[in-house]
Design an enzyme around this catalytic site. Sequence first.
Site, PDB file in Angstrom:
ATOM      1  N   ASN A   1       5.761  13.064  55.196  1.00 11.19           N
ATOM      2  CA  ASN A   1       6.354  12.939  53.867  1.00 11.19           C
ATOM      3  C   ASN A   1       7.672  12.167  53.922  1.00 11.19           C
ATOM      4  O   ASN A   1       7.748  11.016  53.519  1.00 11.19           O
ATOM      5  CB  ASN A   1       6.555  14.308  53.227  1.00 11.19           C
ATOM      6  CG  ASN A   1       6.762  14.231  51.726  1.00 11.19           C
ATOM      7  OD1 ASN A   1       7.264  13.246  51.199  1.00 11.19           O
ATOM      8  ND2 ASN A   1       6.364  15.279  51.017  1.00 11.19           N
ATOM      9  N   ASP A   2       8.718  12.803  54.433  1.00 13.07           N
ATOM     10  CA  ASP A   2      10.035  12.168  54.434  1.00 13.07           C
ATOM     11  C   ASP A   2      10.048  10.860  55.203  1.00 13.07           C
ATOM     12  O   ASP A   2      10.790   9.933  54.852  1.00 13.07           O
ATOM     13  CB  ASP A   2      11.084  13.117  55.023  1.00 13.07           C
ATOM     14  CG  ASP A   2      11.316  14.336  54.141  1.00 13.07           C
ATOM     15  OD1 ASP A   2      11.111  14.222  52.912  1.00 13.07           O
ATOM     16  OD2 ASP A   2      11.687  15.399  54.672  1.00 13.07           O
ATOM     17  N   VAL A   3       9.234  10.754  56.253  1.00 10.63           N
ATOM     18  CA  VAL A   3       9.268   9.554  57.100  1.00 10.63           C
ATOM     19  C   VAL A   3       8.615   8.355  56.441  1.00 10.63           C
ATOM     20  O   VAL A   3       8.633   7.248  56.994  1.00 10.63           O
ATOM     21  CB  VAL A   3       8.612   9.831  58.468  1.00 10.63           C
ATOM     22  CG1 VAL A   3       9.352  10.925  59.209  1.00 10.63           C
ATOM     23  CG2 VAL A   3       7.133  10.175  58.312  1.00 10.63           C
TER      24      VAL A   3
END
Length: 497
Positions: free
Chosen positions: A424-426
């Site tokens: 997600n964040d990456v």
Amino acid sequence: MLAAPAQAATGEPVNPWVALAYLVSGVFFILALRGLSSPATSRTGNRFGMIGMLIAVVTTLVTHFPMRTEATGPDAMELIIDGATTLEIIAAIAIGAIIGITIARRIAMTAMPELVAAFHSLVGLAAVLVGWAAYLNPGAFGLLTDTGIGAVSKVEMGLGIAIGAITFSGSVIAFAKLSGKMSGSPILLPARHVINLGTLAAIIVLTALFAMAAPEQTLPLIVGLTVLAFVIGFLLIIPIGGADMPVVVSMLNSYSGWAAAAMGFTLGNTAMIITGALVGSSGAILSYIMCRAMNRSFISVIAGGFGADDSSSGSGEAREQRPYKQGSAADAAFMLEQAEKVIIIPGYGMAVAQAQHALREMADMLEEKGVEVKYAIHPVAGRMPGHMNVLLAEAQVPYENVFELEDINSEFAQADVAFIIGANDVVNPAAKTDKSSPIYGMPVFDVDKAKQVFFIKRSMGGVGYAGVDNDVFYMDQTMMLLADAKKMVEEIVKAMD
């Protein structure tokens, strides 16, 4: 000018063959680190590490074996082995070996992060116990002088105990967070930075007082030092959220190395000093690299609670819902079969669902159909350094198909499909555009440049560890595949049959 011979903790000259054996073990440890720098050579690196540890352990046992000589006559001596102590040593080795083999065989690869944290705690606890053993029986360790334990030895002892205690308690919290026995959300205490700095200052002061105190005054000081070190270990880790656990595990690994090195000075053991310094420095370097990958301050990692300030933390809630496209396994299978190049981005969601084997099966089927498949690994994907690499290796994904961020990021513009599974964040473009985002500045994959994006996640209600929504969900070329990662990939595989 000749150098004075090396001396052990007992003050006696060190046998040159012993020093050579420890040096050889140190060389093997360096080769092990070299081998572990690449998945392709990691098995060889592990073997080098095992050989080095075997040499160090055997050398220590031989040189410290419980034996003595007694005169049996005017001109004769007899070597006598202490049978009871020998049995204790053999029993301890056997018990440790049985526990280690059992855990290694039973542990799931997805549980590797918490296993590493647990092992770090044991290293820290060992340092504390060795330090206390040296304090309670300094004569056996060769630490006694005319006025008691030497000041330098006290400093080494105090540092070893303090770092070991911090490593132990911090690793216990990391284990609890990683295994789900404790909430992965940051626990923010009021005035935590003041408390942490005050506790660390108290530990430093107690160490100095312990080094200068008379023998009869040292017990309360070393007890206070030990207790405060255990406490600060908890305080440093509880404010850290699950998103930052890869750096925490790496940093605790570094702490365990420095604790071992400090105890090596206390014991006069060259192998412990070399090994501890290697582990400590390599862990610190890895932590620094990962901090850069996450746009974190290295100093704030050491201080604890990095990325957990109230002003910068996300709310944990998704933003107002926006339109998005939802697809099925059949839709994904059809488009994947038509693609020429597919880049797979795995994350912690893949690890939780244990979808790596199904993913490998899907990739194999695509390659049989002439599709080029590559895997993109972010430096902080998962819960520990190299977590995704380990899971893919377990599924026997070829090493040559796995690429780091800087090596593959430029290829997304030529990719027909970016297949995101549990990450997600990456892949969040807010890291590049939104200066108010807590992940701003963190290098991320340019999945928005791919022609088609498939995004597997359980539901639209959740967000990443950073607590911010992801614009990739709502892009025109994104198709959301909302389901358990393993189940969805298995359905895609069936649809491609």
